[in-house]
Design a protein around this motif. Structure first.
Motif, PDB file in Angstrom:
ATOM      1  N   MET A   1       0.845  -1.180   0.000  1.00  0.00           N
ATOM      2  CA  MET A   1       0.000   0.000   0.000  1.00  0.00           C
ATOM      3  C   MET A   1       0.893   1.248   0.000  1.00  0.00           C
ATOM      4  N   ALA A   2       0.579   2.215  -0.814  1.00  0.00           N
ATOM      5  CA  ALA A   2       1.352   3.445  -0.918  1.00  0.00           C
ATOM      6  C   ALA A   2       1.107   4.346   0.286  1.00  0.00           C
ATOM      7  N   MET A   3       2.149   5.104   0.647  1.00  0.00           N
ATOM      8  CA  MET A   3       2.017   6.048   1.760  1.00  0.00           C
ATOM      9  C   MET A   3       1.264   7.288   1.297  1.00  0.00           C
ATOM     10  N   THR A   4       0.530   7.861   2.215  1.00  0.00           N
ATOM     11  CA  THR A   4      -0.141   9.125   1.927  1.00  0.00           C
ATOM     12  C   THR A   4       0.883  10.255   2.002  1.00  0.00           C
TER      13      THR A   4
END
Length: 58
Positions: free
Chosen positions: A1-4
């Motif tokens: 999951m990509a970081m915000t």
């Protein structure tokens, strides 16, 4: 999951030892800070740091 973006900012700040502070300033002080930053070609943070360093020398 990509970081915000917030997570990326927090990671960067933690890595570089940056601590966020919040100040409530009157409009005249804000205008002065903004004007000095523009005149000096520096960030508002750099102007504030220079002012604090000058105050500490006295």
């Amino acid at each position: 999951m990509a970081m915000t973006q917030i997570e990326r900012n927090n990671k960067y700040q933690e890595k570089h030892g940056i601590v966020q502070k919040k100040f409530n300033l009157d409009p005249e002080t804000v205008a002065l800070l903004e004007r000095l930053a523009i005149e000096r070609g520096e960030s508002q943070t750099a102007v504030l740091k220079a002012a604090l360093a000058a105050l500490a020398e006295k």
